[in-house]
Design a protein around this motif. Structure first.
Motif, PDB file in Angstrom:
ATOM      1  N   ASP A 199       0.826  -1.213   0.000  1.00 11.90           N
ATOM      2  CA  ASP A 199       0.000   0.000   0.000  1.00 11.90           C
ATOM      3  C   ASP A 199       0.856   1.258   0.000  1.00 11.90           C
ATOM      4  OD1 ASP A 199      -2.407  -1.326  -0.083  1.00 11.90           O
ATOM      5  OD2 ASP A 199      -2.835  -1.145   2.056  1.00 11.90           O
ATOM      6  N   ILE A 200       1.950   1.232   0.762  1.00 12.86           N
ATOM      7  CA  ILE A 200       2.833   2.398   0.801  1.00 12.86           C
ATOM      8  C   ILE A 200       3.442   2.650  -0.574  1.00 12.86           C
ATOM      9  CG2 ILE A 200       4.958   3.331   1.785  1.00 12.86           C
ATOM     10  CD1 ILE A 200       2.593   3.380   3.690  1.00 12.86           C
ATOM     11  N   MET A 255       9.526   5.291  -0.322  1.00 17.38           N
ATOM     12  CA  MET A 255       8.260   4.577  -0.477  1.00 17.38           C
ATOM     13  C   MET A 255       8.254   3.705  -1.728  1.00 17.38           C
ATOM     14  SD  MET A 255       5.832   7.817   0.517  1.00 17.38           S
ATOM     15  CE  MET A 255       4.255   6.975   0.419  1.00 17.38           C
ATOM     16  N   LEU A 256       9.112   4.036  -2.702  1.00 21.39           N
ATOM     17  CA  LEU A 256       9.115   3.325  -3.982  1.00 21.39           C
ATOM     18  C   LEU A 256      10.302   2.370  -4.132  1.00 21.39           C
ATOM     19  CD1 LEU A 256       8.013   6.145  -6.457  1.00 21.39           C
ATOM     20  CD2 LEU A 256       6.642   4.282  -5.521  1.00 21.39           C
ATOM     21  N   ALA A 265       7.706   1.372   5.308  1.00 20.52           N
ATOM     22  CA  ALA A 265       6.405   0.717   5.177  1.00 20.52           C
ATOM     23  C   ALA A 265       5.457   0.981   6.326  1.00 20.52           C
ATOM     24  CB  ALA A 265       6.607  -0.803   5.027  1.00 20.52           C
ATOM     25  N   ASP A 266       5.796   1.866   7.246  1.00 16.29           N
ATOM     26  CA  ASP A 266       4.937   2.162   8.379  1.00 16.29           C
ATOM     27  C   ASP A 266       4.121   3.412   8.071  1.00 16.29           C
ATOM     28  OD1 ASP A 266       4.046   3.320  10.935  1.00 16.29           O
ATOM     29  OD2 ASP A 266       5.186   1.688  11.839  1.00 16.29           O
ATOM     30  N   ALA A 267       2.793   3.255   7.964  1.00 14.03           N
ATOM     31  CA  ALA A 267       1.932   4.382   7.601  1.00 14.03           C
ATOM     32  C   ALA A 267       2.015   5.504   8.626  1.00 14.03           C
ATOM     33  CB  ALA A 267       0.490   3.910   7.437  1.00 14.03           C
ATOM     34  N   ASP A 268       2.198   5.161   9.905  1.00 10.22           N
ATOM     35  CA  ASP A 268       2.315   6.191  10.938  1.00 10.22           C
ATOM     36  C   ASP A 268       3.540   7.076  10.702  1.00 10.22           C
ATOM     37  OD1 ASP A 268       0.194   4.837  11.938  1.00 10.22           O
ATOM     38  OD2 ASP A 268       1.075   4.345  13.873  1.00 10.22           O
ATOM     39  N   VAL A 270       5.231   7.496   7.787  1.00 16.25           N
ATOM     40  CA  VAL A 270       5.048   8.274   6.559  1.00 16.25           C
ATOM     41  C   VAL A 270       4.129   9.466   6.829  1.00 16.25           C
ATOM     42  CG1 VAL A 270       4.231   8.208   4.178  1.00 16.25           C
ATOM     43  CG2 VAL A 270       5.443   6.243   5.113  1.00 16.25           C
ATOM     44  N   HIS A 271       3.067   9.235   7.591  1.00 16.34           N
ATOM     45  CA  HIS A 271       2.154  10.322   7.961  1.00 16.34           C
ATOM     46  C   HIS A 271       2.904  11.444   8.675  1.00 16.34           C
ATOM     47  CE1 HIS A 271      -0.570  12.256  10.925  1.00 16.34           C
ATOM     48  NE2 HIS A 271      -1.438  12.225   9.946  1.00 16.34           N
ATOM     49  N   GLN A 272       3.718  11.079   9.666  1.00 19.33           N
ATOM     50  CA  GLN A 272       4.444  12.080  10.434  1.00 19.33           C
ATOM     51  C   GLN A 272       5.416  12.861   9.552  1.00 19.33           C
ATOM     52  OE1 GLN A 272       3.702  12.702  13.478  1.00 19.33           O
ATOM     53  NE2 GLN A 272       5.318  14.097  14.121  1.00 19.33           N
ATOM     54  N   LEU A 273       6.086  12.170   8.633  1.00 18.03           N
ATOM     55  CA  LEU A 273       7.046  12.832   7.755  1.00 18.03           C
ATOM     56  C   LEU A 273       6.351  13.749   6.750  1.00 18.03           C
ATOM     57  CD1 LEU A 273       9.463   9.841   7.101  1.00 18.03           C
ATOM     58  CD2 LEU A 273       9.828  11.777   8.634  1.00 18.03           C
TER      59      LEU A 273
END
Length: 467
Positions: A199-200, A255-256, A265-268, A270-273
Motif C-alpha cells: 500500500d505504501i 516509499m518506492l 512501510a509504516d503508515a504512521d 510516513v504520515h508524520q514525515l
C-alpha cells in the motif's frame, strides 16, 4: 433500471448509474425511509459464466464486510446490504467531492502542500486498516475523493486482503487483474504477495503522479507497465518539478523502493514525515473551500487538534521549527531502533541524513552522524555489502572534514577493517583496512559516530522493552 426504481421498497435510484466498472455499477440514490442521500452499488455479472458470478458475489460480500469493519472518518460508512432481483447490492454513505483522477485531468498537477495533506490523510486510513489486518491493494487517484472541506475519503476496499476474516484472502476473479498495474508494487507482480509495504508503494506512485501530473511507471500495455514496475527506477521528482522539497522527494523514493523489506512501510511514520510539507493550503476553486469558510467539519477538527496539542505528543508539526521537526523524526527512528526494527530505523535515518544534507550540507556533522546510524542498522541486519559501501563513503567524508588522524575517522576505519575481517577473514581485512596511526590519543566521541558506541547505547533499551 428505470426512473424512480425502488430497491426493496426503500432506496430510490436516479435515472443513470453514476459510475460503471468491470464488476459493477454505482447509483446515486435516496433512502426514502430516512430521507438521506446514499450510494447504491450493484454487481454486474458476466453473461453465461456461473463460476465468475460466484466469485463476483463472494468478492462483493467481502467488500461489504471489510468496509463495515473499518470504521474511520476517511472511509465511507456502510449503511445496508441486500439483494434486488438476484443482484447483491451495497448501500453506502454518499461522498460529495471530486476524485483526484478528475482533479488531475482538470489541473494537470496539484499544489505541493495539498499533495502532502491528501497523502497524510490517506496514511491515517492505512494506519487504521493495517492495524485491522486489511491491505487495500488498489490505492490510486481514482479511489481517493477530495471533499469541499479538504478532507479525503478512501474508496473501494473491494480488493483488500483481510487475513483475519475467514475465507477472505483466497478469493480471486477469473480473467481479471486484481489491481491497477500503474500502482502495483513489484512483490505483487512477481509473487502476488501483499502487505502494508504494498500500500505504501501504491501511495508513493500516487504522490509522484499528483506532484508531476505523470505516472512514474507507464507503458503501452499492462505487461510493459508491470515490467517497468519491477525493473525501472522512478524518474526524479525534482527533475519534473524543481520546487518539490528535497526531503519530500527522498521520502517518495523510500516509499518506492523495489524490495518491500527495504521500503519505508509504516503508515504512521510516513504520515508524520508528510506533515512537515502540509503548508500553503490555498483554496482550490470549485473543489476546496477557503480555510476561512466555517463548516462543521473544520470546527470539529480545530477543537480536536487543540485538545490533542495540549497533550504530550502534538499531532501536527506544521507550526514547529526546523529543529523540532528533525527532533521528532530522530526520536521516531530511535524508537524503531530500540524496538529492534532496524529496517524502518534505517529508512528514517536515511531520510534525516538527506534532509540535513540539503539544509546544512552533505558534510555537516549531523548529516554524517545520521549516515553512520544507517550503516549501523545495516550492519545489524547483516547487509554487509550496503554497510561496507556506506562505511567507505563515511571514511572519505570524515577524512575531508576532520582529517585522517581524527579519532572519529580512525574509529570508522577500524570498524571498516573489523567488518571486513568478519566477512573475508584476517588476510582480506588486512588488505582492505587503511593504516591506523599508532600514536592516536584515545578519545570519546560525543556524537556517537562510532558504530559500536551507538549500538551499545541503544541496545539495552531494546532488550528491556522486549523482556
Amino acid at each position: 433500471m428505470g426512473r424512480r426504481t425502488l430497491v426493496n421498497g426503500r432506496y430510490e435510484l436516479l435515472q443513470r448509474p453514476s459510475e460503471q466498472g468491470a464488476m459493477g455499477e454505482v447509483w446515486f440514490g435516496r433512502d426514502i425511509r430516512l430521507d438521506r442521500q446514499v450510494v447504491v452499488k450493484f454487481i454486474r455479472f458476466p453473461a453465461g459464466d456461473q463460476a465468475a458470478e460466484n466469485d463476483y458475489t463472494r468478492r462483493f460480500v467481502r467488500e461489504s464486510r471489510i468496509t463495515a469493519h473499518l470504521e474511520h472518518p476517511g472511509v465511507p460508512a456502510v449503511y445496508d446490504v441486500g439483494t434486488h432481483k438476484g443482484r447483491p447490492y451495497l448501500v453506502m454513505q454518499r461522498i460529495r467531492g471530486v476524485s483526484l483522477r478528475t482533479l488531475l485531468v482538470e489541473e494537470g498537477r496539484l499544489p505541493i502542500g495539498w499533495v502532502a495533506a491528501v497523502a497524510a490523510q490517506v496514511c491515517a486510513v492505512l494506519s487504521a486498516a493495517h492495524r485491522a489486518s486489511l491491505i487495500h491493494r488498489d490505492l490510486k487517484p481514482g479511489n481517493l475523493m477530495l471533499e469541499p472541506e479538504g478532507t479525503v475519503k478512501v474508496l473501494d476496499f473491494g480488493l483488500a486482503v483481510a487475513p483475519a476474516l475467514s475465507n477472505s484472502s483466497l478469493i480471486t476473479v477469473t480473467g481479471l487483474m486484481m489491481g491497477t498495474p500503474e500502482y502495483m508494487a513489484p512483490e505483487r507482480i512477481e509473487s502476488n504477495v501483499s502487505g502494508p509495504a504494498s500500500d505504501i508503494y501504491a501511495l508513493g506512485c500516487t504522490i509522484h503522479e499528483l506532484l508531476t501530473g505523470r505516472r512514474p511507471f507507464a507503458g503501452a500495455t499492462p505487461f510493459e507497465v508491470m515490467n517497468r514496475q519491477v525493473r525501472d527506477e522512478p524518474p526524479p521528482l525534482r527533475q519534473a518539478r524543481p520546487e518539490v522539497p528535497v526531503g519530500l522527494e527522498a521520502l517518495v523514493l523510500e516509499m518506492l523502493r523495489k524490495r518491500p523489506e527495504e521500503r519505508l512501510a509504516d503508515a504512521d511514520v510516513v504520515h508524520q514525515l508528510l506533515l512537515a510539507y502540509v503548508t500553503d493550503l490555498a483554496p482550490i476553486p470549485g473543489v476546496v473551500e477557503s480555510p476561512t469558510t466555517p463548516n462543521g467539519v473544520r470546527l470539529y477538527a480545530r477543537a480536536l487538534s487543540r485538545m490533542l496539542a495540549a497533550g504530550p505528543r502534538p499531532v501536527t508539526v506544521g507550526a514547529f521549527t526546523e529543529g523540532h521537526v528533525l527532533t521528532l523524526r530522530s526520536e521516531q527512528a530511535d524508537a524503531f531502533f530500540a524496538d529492534g526494527d532496524y529496517r524502518q530505523a534505517a529508512a528514517v535515518y536515511r531520510l534525516l541524513a538527506d534532509d540535513v544534507a540539503n539544509r546544512h550540507g552533505p558534510l555537516s556533522e549531523r548529516a554524517l552522524t545520521y549516515r553512520s546510524r544507517v550503516a549501523t542498522c545495516h550492519a545489524l541486519l547483516g547487509l554487509t555489502d550496503q554497510m561496507s559501501e556506506e562505511l567507505a563513503g563515511l571514511i572519505d567524508d570524515h577524512t575531508k572534514v576532520f582529517g585522517p588522524n581524527d579519532h572519529r575517522t580512525v574509529q570508522l576505519r577500524r570498524q571498516f577493517g573489523l567488518r571486513r575481517m568478519g566477512r573475508a577473514g584476517p588476510e582480506g581485512a588486512d588488505e582492505a583496512r587503511p593504516d591506523i596511526p599508532t600514536d592516536l590519543p584515545r578519545r570519546q566521541s560525543a556524537e556517537a559516530t562510532d558504530l559500536n558506541e551507538f549500538v551499545a547505547v541503544r541496545r539495552p533499551f531494546r532488550l528491556n522493552r522486549r523482556s
